[in-house]
Motif scaffolding. Structure first.
Motif, short mmCIF file in Angstrom:
data_model
loop_
_atom_site.label_atom_id
_atom_site.label_comp_id
_atom_site.label_asym_id
_atom_site.label_seq_id
_atom_site.Cartn_x
_atom_site.Cartn_y
_atom_site.Cartn_z
N THR A 136 0.82 -1.20 0.00
CA THR A 136 0.00 0.00 0.00
C THR A 136 0.86 1.26 0.00
O THR A 136 2.00 1.25 0.47
CB THR A 136 -0.94 0.05 1.22
OG1 THR A 136 -0.15 0.21 2.40
CG2 THR A 136 -1.78 -1.20 1.32
N ASN A 138 0.27 5.55 0.79
CA ASN A 138 -0.58 6.68 1.18
C ASN A 138 0.09 7.96 0.70
O ASN A 138 1.25 8.23 1.05
CB ASN A 138 -0.75 6.74 2.69
CG ASN A 138 -1.60 5.60 3.22
OD1 ASN A 138 -2.14 4.80 2.46
ND2 ASN A 138 -1.71 5.52 4.53
N TRP A 147 -2.73 12.87 7.47
CA TRP A 147 -3.38 11.66 6.96
C TRP A 147 -4.59 11.29 7.80
O TRP A 147 -5.57 10.74 7.30
CB TRP A 147 -2.40 10.50 6.91
CG TRP A 147 -3.05 9.20 6.56
CD1 TRP A 147 -3.23 8.11 7.36
CD2 TRP A 147 -3.65 8.85 5.30
NE1 TRP A 147 -3.90 7.12 6.69
CE2 TRP A 147 -4.17 7.54 5.42
CE3 TRP A 147 -3.80 9.53 4.09
CZ2 TRP A 147 -4.81 6.90 4.37
CZ3 TRP A 147 -4.45 8.88 3.04
CH2 TRP A 147 -4.95 7.58 3.19
N GLN A 156 -5.13 6.48 -1.07
CA GLN A 156 -4.50 5.23 -0.67
C GLN A 156 -4.59 4.23 -1.82
O GLN A 156 -5.67 3.98 -2.35
CB GLN A 156 -5.18 4.66 0.58
CG GLN A 156 -4.53 3.40 1.14
CD GLN A 156 -5.20 2.93 2.41
OE1 GLN A 156 -6.42 2.93 2.54
NE2 GLN A 156 -4.39 2.53 3.38
#
Length: 244
Positions: A136, A138, A147, A156
């Motif tokens: 992943t 972000n 965030w 994301q």
């Protein structure tokens, strides 16, 4: 031991060069450069202590820790908290789970900040082809947008680990609200099966089969023998559907 002073200040002077003194009218104290008339160390009883360079505070203790102004140079390791400080400044860790160990995070919704992460679970994930682990990322709008929490924004991405037919998913955070996961689409290419490149002579006749949805580009002409004569289909540079 008491010492003489001037005004509210009392202390000890080393031949008029360096003075250790205390303000009797307040809680201030420190070590003073009497040659250049500036503090080297200044503190408040029961509160902060400031270490100065040329009268500018570089390190100060606070109620929650230490505040440093300027660069910090290390010759050894600095550790503390869940991640050693050295890992956060080393690219092999910075871009590898942000310095955390494999298995640290098992829920997409509890990733603490921007950066690169690895999730060893499907909790709140996109659910791609039975995947159980995901890479992943972000990404945010800028340093003034966090965030998590009030006023948080970002995006994301999630990519499944080692599955057949993987695809990338995305979801957005808008003012601390996470949206649903979406598959990143490639447009019509997502539905394409085969591509055929063919060249035909002008007014060529023959038998061929067309099925599915087709588009003709670049002013090409496709002719089909319908049995009772010629049927002509024309396409243009924008692509016109012939059959559906």
């Amino acid at each position: 031991i008491n010492a003489n002073g001037k005004g509210n200040w009392e202390g000890y002077s080393i031949d008029g060069r360096v003075v250790f003194m205390h303000d009797t009218a307040s809680t201030g104290w420190g070590i003073y450069d009497d040659v250049n008339n500036r503090w080297m160390i200044y503190g408040v009883l029961g509160a902060q202590v400031e270490l100065k360079y040329n009268n500018a505070t570089k390190l100060a203790t606070t109620s929650t820790g230490v505040s440093i102004t300027g660069d910090l140079s290390l010759t050894g390791s600095l550790t503390g908290g869940s991640v050693p400080f050295a890992r956060l400044t080393d690219t092999k860790y910075l871009f590898n789970m942000m310095g955390h160990n494999h298995g640290t995070y098992t829920d997409f919704n509890v990733i603490p900040d921007f950066g690169n992460w690895f999730i060893t679970s499907t909790t709140n994930g996109p659910g791609v082809n039975s995947a159980t682990q995901y890479y992943t990322w972000n990404i945010g709008l800028g340093a003034n947008y966090p965030w998590t929490g009030s006023g948080s924004y970002g995006v994301q991405f999630a990519l499944p680990r080692n599955v057949t037919s993987p695809y990338l998913c995305v979801r957005y955070r808008e003012n601390n609200s996470l949206g649903g996961w979406q598959k990143i689409s490639a447009g019509n290419a997502d539905n394409a099966t085969n591509s055929v490149d063919s060249t035909y002579a002008a007014n060529a006749r023959g038998n061929f089969k067309i099925s599915g949805s087709y588009y003709i580009y670049n002013k090409e002409t496709l002719q089909r023998d319908s049995g009772s004569g010629w049927t002509r289909f024309y396409g243009d540079t924008n692509g016109v559907a012939l059959f559906n």
